[in-house]
Motif scaffolding. Structure first.
Motif, PDB file in Angstrom:
ATOM      1  N   LEU A 174       0.838  -1.194   0.000  1.00 32.25           N
ATOM      2  CA  LEU A 174       0.000   0.000   0.000  1.00 32.25           C
ATOM      3  C   LEU A 174       0.874   1.245   0.000  1.00 32.25           C
ATOM      4  N   VAL A 198      -3.456   5.950   9.328  1.00 35.92           N
ATOM      5  CA  VAL A 198      -3.632   5.148   8.110  1.00 35.92           C
ATOM      6  C   VAL A 198      -4.321   3.827   8.417  1.00 35.92           C
ATOM      7  N   MET A 244      -6.850   2.606   5.868  1.00 35.60           N
ATOM      8  CA  MET A 244      -6.338   1.994   4.642  1.00 35.60           C
ATOM      9  C   MET A 244      -6.047   0.514   4.848  1.00 35.60           C
ATOM     10  N   GLU A 301      -9.466  -1.313   5.193  1.00 36.22           N
ATOM     11  CA  GLU A 301     -10.105  -1.528   3.891  1.00 36.22           C
ATOM     12  C   GLU A 301      -9.360  -2.580   3.082  1.00 36.22           C
ATOM     13  N   LEU A 314      -7.078   1.540  -3.386  1.00 36.65           N
ATOM     14  CA  LEU A 314      -6.388   2.210  -2.290  1.00 36.65           C
ATOM     15  C   LEU A 314      -5.084   2.869  -2.724  1.00 36.65           C
ATOM     16  N   VAL A 324      -8.229   7.582  -0.512  1.00 33.85           N
ATOM     17  CA  VAL A 324      -8.325   7.339   0.918  1.00 33.85           C
ATOM     18  C   VAL A 324      -9.746   6.879   1.212  1.00 33.85           C
TER      19      VAL A 324
END
Length: 438
Positions: free
Chosen positions: A265, A412, A415, A418, A432, A436
């Motif tokens: 990510l 974060v 993130m 998700e 992602l 956001v």
């Protein structure tokens, strides 16, 4: 062949198509189809009004995970067939139960490195944190006990490469292995800050005395250094990890060290959001990379902000010591925003900040993904000319923020939450990379 006259329950046709998909997904769909079959069978003897009511009440019965709700919410008599909606009850659904019904067969455990981040992740997922006990014996051996069943579950273990890195890495490996031999369906290691990521190649440096002797020759030699990031990748795979989720690897090529899927990510979407919301003069800013290796990172951010970028070329005599710096770009009368993936002793970014001020920058910000801040880092930041040093919470920052008021933190956890949700449901994670999720 069953006995004569026995009834056989026939599943809906869509349940026959899930055998080739992911086992967790298939189990969820089969369970859903069984619930549908149960609801239909419970209301098959009711009147036509009851049949129409069953179809509209199917959502409530599935979300509460009680197949009998669809039949019990319909009146026993079918006399009120003209107004079937009058016989439907609409019970209130607890959002926590609804999220759990949408994400079955998932367990999230936390290591001892960053329990706060793990708690934030499960809060956003709407589930409870798994029970695990970690302790050390008198000889400092690590012991891990998983406190609940993980058989057939999709397991996620949150452990960051910070603090006592070697102990935390060993703890992660033991937790992975414990879940794997307990018959977990899949084990995913969520590693926000990947340990040993900076040891990803052999450097062109060696013994100082030998280097002095070799100055007259053009021959370049490599040291006898290990590639420790590859070793860590092998250890995670052998321990039983099926999937890795991390953020802003020091070198994206580390993904190639693994034979299992790796989702790397990026903190860039959260960084862009913070810049737009907290720097009033961001349209008159310039994005600066403190070394040539981060040029790709700063150009991506500069393009999305529609501003210019610059970079600083640095040379090191040895690790954690910068010999010289050369600024490439014009920062005069602009807000300079230094962007890097990590900062350890902060010698690089503090030297870079001084260089930017000398070149005419009005303000200097530093935005880092992993704020390690070891050794003299905090004192250097306090004495530097930064307006703010912004880091993410891939590493615990509460103690650093108390010692240095210039440090600010970007959360974060959404993130990672998700990413876990999308991985569990078999959805794409590429959303992602540029957005956001809040």
């Amino acid at each position: 062949m069953g006995r004569k006259g026995s009834k056989q329950t026939k599943l809906p046709p869509d349940s026959q198509e899930v055998r080739s998909s992911h086992p967790i997904r298939a189990r969820t769909l089969i369970r859903s189809n069984l619930e549908k079959a149960s609801v239909i069978s419970n209301t098959s003897n009711s009147s036509s009004g009851g049949t129409s009511a069953c179809g509209s009440n199917l959502v409530h019965s599935l979300s509460s995970a009680t197949p009998s709700t669809g039949g019990s919410s319909i009146s026993d008599s079918g006399s009120d067939s003209k107004h079937p909606t009058d016989s439907i009850s609409t019970p209130s659904v607890d959002p926590h139960q609804l999220l759990q019904s949408r994400m079955p067969n998932i367990k999230v455990f936390s290591g001892s490195s960053h329990p706060d981040l793990a708690s934030r992740i499960v809060d956003r997922l709407g589930i409870d944190l798994g029970k695990v006990v970690t302790k050390k014996f008198s000889n400092l051996e690590t012991c891990v006990e998983i406190g609940e069943s993980v058989r057939g579950e999709d397991v996620y273990i949150v452990q960051s490469g910070s603090g006592e890195i070697n102990d935390n890495l060993m703890e992660l490996l033991i937790m992975i292995n414990a879940c794997k031999i307990a018959s977990a369906s899949r084990v995913t290691a969520v590693i926000p800050c990947f340990p040993y990521a900076r040891q990803d190649k052999k450097d062109k440096t060696g013994d100082d005395k030998l280097a002095e002797l070799m100055k007259t020759n053009e021959w370049k030699f490599r040291s006898r250094a290990p590639i420790s990031a590859k070793l860590v990748a092998n250890m995670l795979s052998v321990a039983g990890a099926d999937h890795i989720i991390t953020m802003d690897l020091h070198a994206s090529q580390i993904q190639g060290f693994f034979d299992i899927p790796v989702d790397n990510l990026y903190a860039e979407p959260a960084v862009l959001k913070w810049i737009r919301e907290n720097i009033a003069e961001w349209r008159n800013s310039i994005i600066v990379s403190p070394d040539a290796g981060g040029a790709k990172r700063v150009t991506s951010i500069a393009d999305r902000l529609n501003v210019e970028f610059a970079l600083i070329h640095k040379e090191r005599k040895k690790a954690n010591e910068v010999a010289s710096m050369v600024l490439v770009g014009d920062v005069k009368d602009r807000v300079a925003i230094l962007v890097d993936d990590m900062a350890d002793t902060c010698g690089t970014i503090c030297h870079a900040a001084d260089k930017l001020v000398e070149a005419g920058a009005t303000k200097v910000y530093a935005i880092l993904t992993h704020g390690i801040f070891s050794g003299p880092a905090i004192s250097r930041i306090n004495n530097a000319c930064f307006e703010a040093v912004v880091v993410t919470n891939t590493i615990p920052q509460d103690g650093h923020m108390k010692d240095c008021p210039k440090i600010q933190c970007i959360d974060v956890s959404m993130m990672f939450a998700e990413a876990v949700r999308r991985t569990h449901n078999g959805e794409s994670v590429s959303y992602l990379f540029s957005n956001v999720p809040y």
